[in-house]
Every structure is written in structure tokens, then in C-alpha cells.
Design a protein around this motif. Structure first.
Motif, PDB file in Angstrom:
ATOM      1  N   LEU A 258       0.821  -1.208   0.000  1.00  0.00           N
ATOM      2  CA  LEU A 258       0.000   0.000   0.000  1.00  0.00           C
ATOM      3  C   LEU A 258       0.857   1.261   0.000  1.00  0.00           C
ATOM      4  O   LEU A 258       0.513   2.270  -0.666  1.00  0.00           O
ATOM      5  CB  LEU A 258      -0.909  -0.006   1.246  1.00  0.00           C
TER       6      LEU A 258
ATOM      7  N   LEU B 232      -5.733  -2.014  -4.580  1.00  0.00           N
ATOM      8  CA  LEU B 232      -5.965  -2.042  -3.131  1.00  0.00           C
ATOM      9  C   LEU B 232      -6.423  -3.399  -2.639  1.00  0.00           C
ATOM     10  O   LEU B 232      -6.265  -3.729  -1.437  1.00  0.00           O
ATOM     11  CB  LEU B 232      -7.026  -1.002  -2.749  1.00  0.00           C
TER      12      LEU B 232
ATOM     13  N   VAL C 224      -4.615  -4.934   0.907  1.00  0.00           N
ATOM     14  CA  VAL C 224      -5.532  -4.820   2.038  1.00  0.00           C
ATOM     15  C   VAL C 224      -5.858  -6.201   2.582  1.00  0.00           C
ATOM     16  O   VAL C 224      -5.946  -6.420   3.803  1.00  0.00           O
ATOM     17  CB  VAL C 224      -6.799  -4.083   1.632  1.00  0.00           C
TER      18      VAL C 224
END
Length: 688
Positions: A598, A610, A614
Motif C-alpha cells: 500500500l 488495493l 488490504v
């Protein structure tokens, strides 16, 4: 040649005759005759004329006392003795004196012992028992014949020692073992009577078993000396109104071989006598040694001491009471009641019944039996073992033959000495009962031992040590399997609040004082449990052993607590521990990878995406605490076992220290008491 008629009394009672014979230098021929006057008159030998001729020269004998021996005539109890003396003239000496002993019989002055020795040498007779009165032999034939020298076997009689039966020997051995085991626990005064019984039993066993020593005891004026003379058939013991009359014990033996028994009583030779020589009396009372004692209530202290001393040594006792003093409290409380266990060797004779009119004698005798029953003395009235109670009159002779017959059977049994020793053992055992008999089962139960071990474990903090070990194992597991962020936070907390040390030192001192109090309480409790029900001396010995063992116990427990506590170093790790560590490391790596990904997207280093980073961060963030939680659940069992193992080691160490210092000494005392109690039961005859 001078012929004299005398009785059969020993020459010791005629010092003048002995001294005359001692200086004569000529041999003397002596024969003793025992016969009745009526029988003598029937013989061809005219004894009456002989005595008349002898007594007719009485005055001449007095005048010529310095030239020839003094003639004498004695008619006591129908006995006469003929002596033929042939010795030259001897000038009379004004220094000759007569002495009188303490019992009213004539005795020698100085030089009397030499006269006896000369007489014994002349007659060729050896008396092994030291009795003054000589044994006489009767020679009566149809015609008178010259007196011949008596042939007497001078060899001492064979004395058979007393033999104890198996039961009494076992009891005496048990009593000896009991005294030996108890010397370190009981004072000498408590064991004195038992030791005296053993000594007297040993001494009596070495002496004659064919003789029975019977003492005649009684109060002042009861007539015991009259009864003594009536049984002996001759006036041996002095009687009279003077009080006290009997000043020293007098022994009378019906047979030879009793010298050692009389020596044991401490009666000197001058106070030893022979009874009236009769074949019937010898057959009936053969083996009897009769002792006339001073008054037990005499005003002279030495008389009472002699009574007490001899009563402890004789085989049996004849208590002579009279109608006035048969209920005397001194007699019952000091003698009869304490010797109630000696009933089988006790005779109680009510004398002087000739003074009671009508049926009063029977009433007094019944009341005497009632008093004896209250004293605890068993009465052998219907054939059962017990004391013999009779009534008689020594003055008139009423009832004396019955007593002589009972004594004859009693002596013929030859069991009085054994029964006396057995009764002495019973009395000693009864007096020792308070120091050996327990009120309940004595000893330490397993429950009491476990309770003592638990108290010591609590004193050293075994439970707390186990819990601390369990927490330490869990803490080690958390450090190894927890998330790095949590370990960093705990490190920060520890650095932020460091311990000051003052509170911990005070807590340690308080804990040490509390632990010492717990140890002392544990020792007192187990000592009381062990001593419960024991007799006082042994209970005190148990408590003293516990106190000695408790010295230094607290320090020893502290050292054991340090050595037996949790081992130095980290707790052991289970097999799944590396897997959990790798899983936690993997979760941390996933968090790191997702975070860097990230960050690269933020700075434009990587293309925007993402979802993957994540997801990696979520897996690491959620997986780390999950692995920590799983490790905590998995660590409960091993941590608990580790804590219990630490507590067990400390408990065993404390229990071993307490057992070695306290329980083992208590067990030794209890074992010693159990052993002496078994011996005591053997002494009582109950068995184990």
C-alpha cells in the motif's frame, strides 16, 4: 559319775553347765530322750526314783557346786532329758554370770559361743541351720539299758531351690523387660516397686522350695506370741502384760535346711528355735518356718520397721486379731487393704474367743468377715481361692488343732512362695497401670500425617509456588506466540513502572513470620494428636520429641523451598510451540507485505491495486491475535501441569523434611510405648 535330768532346751540356756563342761577336759556322752511322764512310769526303769535321788541331793549339790556339775530337773510340756556327765571337780568361780536375752530365755555371758562349739565338737553333731534348740531323738524300750552315744549324720541336708512355673517366669521376664524399656521415660520412684519385686523374686528362687515361711503378725495384746508358742508346742516367745512384749522377730523351723531363708529375714542365730519334737507334728508341719513378729502398732518405731520389712519377705502371713481390735483402722488401711491381692497367702485368726460369751464369738467372726470383704480380700470359705478366716483361743487351745491342720495342708502344697511372688507381680502391675494403660487407640493415623504435610506445604507456600510456576509458563508462551506489538507494549509497561523494592522486602518478612507460625502450629497439632489417649509420662515424651524435632524446621523448609521450587531457566516448551511461532511470524510478515504494498501504491512506485495488499494486511492483523488466542488455549493444559508438578515437588520436600524431623521421632516414641504396653499386658497375664 553324776547323773542329771534336764529338758531338751539348748545348752545355750544353761551357761553354768557349759562353762563347767568346757573346763573339764573329759569327753561327755549325751543322749536326749523325749517321752511322756506317764509312759516313763510304766517302764521298768524307775524314773521317779531316779529323780527323787537326784533331787534329794539338791542341797548337797548346792554345797558342792564347785566340785561337781549342777544337777537340774525340767518338766516342760512333759519332756525330760537325761544327761550323764563325768568330769572332775572344779573350783567354783565367782565371775560366772547368767545373761538374759530379749525373749525371756537364759543366755550365755562371755564365752558362751566357745561352750557351744565345745558341746558340738563333743557330741559330734553339726547343725547346718544355726538353730540354738537341738533336735532330740527318743529311745524308749521295755527295759532300761545303758545310754549310748547318738549317731547323727553331720552332712548338711540337700536344699532344693524354688521352681517357678512357665506362666510366672514369663511374667517376671516381661516385668524385667518392661522396667528396662521404661527407665529412660519414667522416674526411678515409679519403677522402684517393680524392681524390688524382681529382686525379691530372684532371691527367693535361689532358696529352698521345700520350706514355707509364715509370719505371725498382730497388734499389741492380740495374743500372737501365745499362738506362736501353742503351734510350736513349747514356750519360745515371751508372753506377758508388758507392752510391747515381743521386741524382735523369732523364728521356729520344723525341719532342717531353712538357714538361708531365715538369714534372708535377718533373724540372728540366738533368736532361732526348734518346736516340740514330735513325729506327728513333724509329719504335719514339715517344711514350716514360723516367725513371730513384733507388734505392728508398737510405740517403738524400730518394731514397726521390722514388721514392714519382714512382711515383704515372707511367703504367707497369719494376722492375729482379738475381739477388741479386730476392726482397727490401722490394721485394715495400712496392711489388709493394700495386700488384698495376697488373699491366697493370708490367714486371719480371731484369737481370745474364750473371752466371748455364748454366740458372741460367731457374731464377731461374721463382722470380721464383713470388714475383710469391704477391704477387697477374697474369702476362701467354699473352696475358692482366698484368705482363711478362723477363730481360736491360744490360751485354752480351742481351735489350735484346726489351724495346725490348715497350716499343714498349706505347707504341704509347697505353693505359697509362688503364689506370693505372683501376687507381688499383680500388685506391682496394678500400681503401674496409670503409666501404661491408654484411654483409646494410640498412634498417628494417615489422615493426621496428611494433614501435617498439608500444613507444612501451606507454610512454605507450595500452592502459591505452583500457581506462580503456571503463570510463568503462560507468560513464556505469550511472549513466544504473542504479536510483536503486544510484546512491545508489555516491555514498555515494565520499563515505565519499575519496582521500588521496599514493599517486597516488607512482604517477605511478613510472609516469613506467618510461615514460622504455621510450622509451629502444625507441630503442636500433630503432637497433640499423637499424644492423645496416652498415659501422662508417655504423652509428655511424645510432646518433647515433637519440640526437639521442630527446632530448625523453618530454616530447613526455606532451603528446601529454594531448591525444590521452579527450575532455573525457561519452562519447557511443547511440540506445537515452533509451529505457533512460525504462524505468528507469518502473520507479521503478511502485515508487513500488505503495508509496504500500500505504501508503494501511495508513492506511485507500484500500480494501484488495493484489494491484494488490504487482504494481506487484514489476514496478518486478524491472524496474529488469532494465533495468540489459540496459543493461550493450548497453553492452559501444559501450564497447569507444570504448576502442579512444581507444587508437588515442594510438597514432597516439605513432607520429607517434616517426616524426618518430627514424624519419625514421634513414631519412635509411639513404637516404644506400644512395645512396653505389650510387655505390660504380659505382666498382667492378659497377653498381647
Amino acid at each position: 559319775m553324776v547323773t542329771a535330768v534336764t529338758d531338751h532346751t539348748d545348752h545355750a540356756d544353761h551357761p553354768g553347765d557349759d562353762e563347767g563342761r568346757e573346763g573339764s577336759g573329759h569327753a561327755r556322752v549325751e543322749d536326749d530322750f523325749v517321752t511322756d511322764r506317764k509312759d516313763v512310769r510304766k517302764k521298768d526303769f524307775d524314773m521317779k526314783d531316779f529323780i527323787k535321788r537326784d533331787t534329794g541331793k539338791k542341797d548337797a549339790g548346792k554345797k558342792d557346786a564347785g566340785k561337781v556339775g549342777v544337777r537340774s530337773e525340767s518338766r516342760m510340756f512333759g519332756l525330760v532329758r537325761v544327761e550323764i556327765d563325768d568330769y572332775p571337780e572344779k573350783p567354783a568361780s565367782g565371775d560366772d554370770t547368767d545373761g538374759t536375752d530379749g525373749i525371756g530365755n537364759k543366755g550365755r555371758a562371755d564365752g558362751a559361743a566357745g561352750a557351744d562349739a565345745a558341746d558340738a565338737a563333743d557330741s559330734g553333731v553339726s547343725w547346718d541351720d544355726g538353730l540354738i534348740a537341738r533336735r532330740v531323738s527318743a529311745t524308749a524300750e521295755g527295759q532300761a539299758r545303758p545310754v549310748k552315744e547318738a549317731v547323727v549324720d553331720s552332712r548338711p541336708p540337700v536344699v532344693t531351690p524354688l521352681a517357678y512355673d512357665g506362666s510366672l517366669r514369663s511374667r517376671l521376664d516381661a516385668l524385667r523387660e518392661l522396667v528396662g524399656l521404661s527407665r529412660t521415660r519414667l522416674d526411678s520412684r515409679t519403677l522402684a516397686e517393680a524392681g524390688q519385686v524382681l529382686d525379691e523374686a530372684t532371691a527367693r528362687r535361689r532358696l529352698s522350695g521345700q520350706h514355707t515361711v509364715v509370719a505371725i503378725a498382730g497388734a499389741t495384746g492380740s495374743g500372737k506370741s501365745q499362738l506362736f508358742n501353742a503351734l510350736a508346742g513349747v514356750a519360745i516367745s515371751e508372753t506377758g502384760v508388758r507392752r510391747p512384749t515381743t521386741a524382735a522377730p523369732i523364728a521356729c523351723s520344723w525341719s532342717d535346711g531353712a538357714a538361708s531363708l531365715i538369714d534372708r529375714l535377718g533373724i540372728p542365730g540366738r533368736l532361732r528355735r526348734r518346736p516340740l519334737q514330735s513325729a506327728e507334728a513333724e509329719a504335719q508341719l514339715r517344711g514350716l518356718v514360723l516367725v513371730d513378729l513384733p507388734d505392728h502398732d508398737s510405740a517403738a518405731v524400730q518394731h514397726r520397721e521390722q514388721v514392714d520389712r519382714i512382711l515383704a519377705l515372707v511367703d504367707a502371713v497369719i494376722w492375729v486379731v482379738d475381739p477388741e481390735k479386730y476392726a482397727d483402722a490401722v490394721l485394715h488401711e495400712r496392711y489388709l487393704r493394700p495386700m488384698a491381692g495376697h488373699a491366697e497367702v493370708t490367714f486371719v485368726v480371731l484369737n481370745q474367743i474364750d473371752r466371748l460369751p455364748g454366740e458372741a464369738a460367731d457374731q464377731v467372726l461374721d463382722d470380721l468377715r464383713r470388714l475383710l470383704d469391704e477391704d477387697g480380700i477374697a474369702l476362701g470359705e467354699y473352696g475358692e481361692p482366698g484368705a482363711t478366716v478362723l477363730s481360736l483361743s491360744a490360751l485354752t487351745g480351742d481351735g489350735v488343732p484346726e489351724l495346725r491342720e490348715v497350716l499343714g495342708h498349706f505347707v504341704a502344697e509347697r505353693g505359697a512362695a509362688v503364689r506370693r511372688i505372683s501376687a507381688d507381680v499383680d500388685a506391682a502391675a496394678a500400681r503401674l497401670w496409670p503409666v501404661y494403660a491408654n484411654r483409646r487407640q494410640a498412634g498417628l493415623t494417615e489422615e493426621a500425617r496428611d494433614e501435617f504435610a498439608d500444613r507444612l506445604a501451606d507454610a512454605v507456600g507450595a500452592t502459591a509456588a505452583g500457581e506462580a510456576a503456571e503463570r510463568a509458563w503462560r507468560r513464556n508462551a505469550n511472549r513466544a506466540c504473542g504479536t510483536p506489538w503486544l510484546r512491545l507494549w508489555r516491555w514498555y509497561q515494565d520499563r515505565r513502572e519499575p519496582p521500588t523494592g521496599r514493599l517486597s522486602v516488607r512482604t517477605h518478612a511478613d510472609e516469613e513470620a506467618t510461615a514460622r507460625q504455621r510450622v509451629e502450629q502444625a507441630v503442636r497439632t500433630v503432637a497433640e494428636q499423637a499424644a492423645g489417649g496416652l498415659p501422662t509420662p508417655w504423652a509428655q515424651a511424645v510432646r518433647e520429641a515433637a519440640v526437639r524435632g521442630s527446632q530448625g524446621l523453618c530454616e530447613a523448609l526455606d532451603e528446601l523451598a529454594v531448591r525444590a521450587g521452579a527450575p532455573v531457566g525457561r519452562p519447557p516448551r511443547p511440540g506445537w510451540w515452533p509451529v505457533a511461532v512460525l504462524a505468528q511470524a507469518a502473520m507479521t510478515i503478511l502485515q508487513a507485505i500488505g503495508g509496504l504494498w500500500l505504501l508503494g501504491q501511495v508513492v506511485g512506485f507500484m500500480s494501484p491495486n488495493l484489494g491484494v495488499p488490504v487482504l494481506l494486511m487484514v489476514i496478518g492483523i486478524v491472524g496474529g491475535p488469532g494465533v495468540d488466542w489459540a496459543c493461550r488455549l493450548a497453553a492452559r493444559g501444559p501450564a497447569r501441569r507444570y504448576g502442579l508438578e512444581a507444587e508437588r515437588r515442594l510438597r514432597e520436600a516439605a513432607s520429607g523434611c517434616g517426616r524426618a524431623r518430627v514424624l519419625d521421632p514421634l513414631a519412635s516414641e509411639l513404637l516404644r510405648y506400644r512395645e512396653v504396653r505389650e510387655q505390660y499386658l504380659r505382666v498382667t497375664g492378659v497377653g498381647v
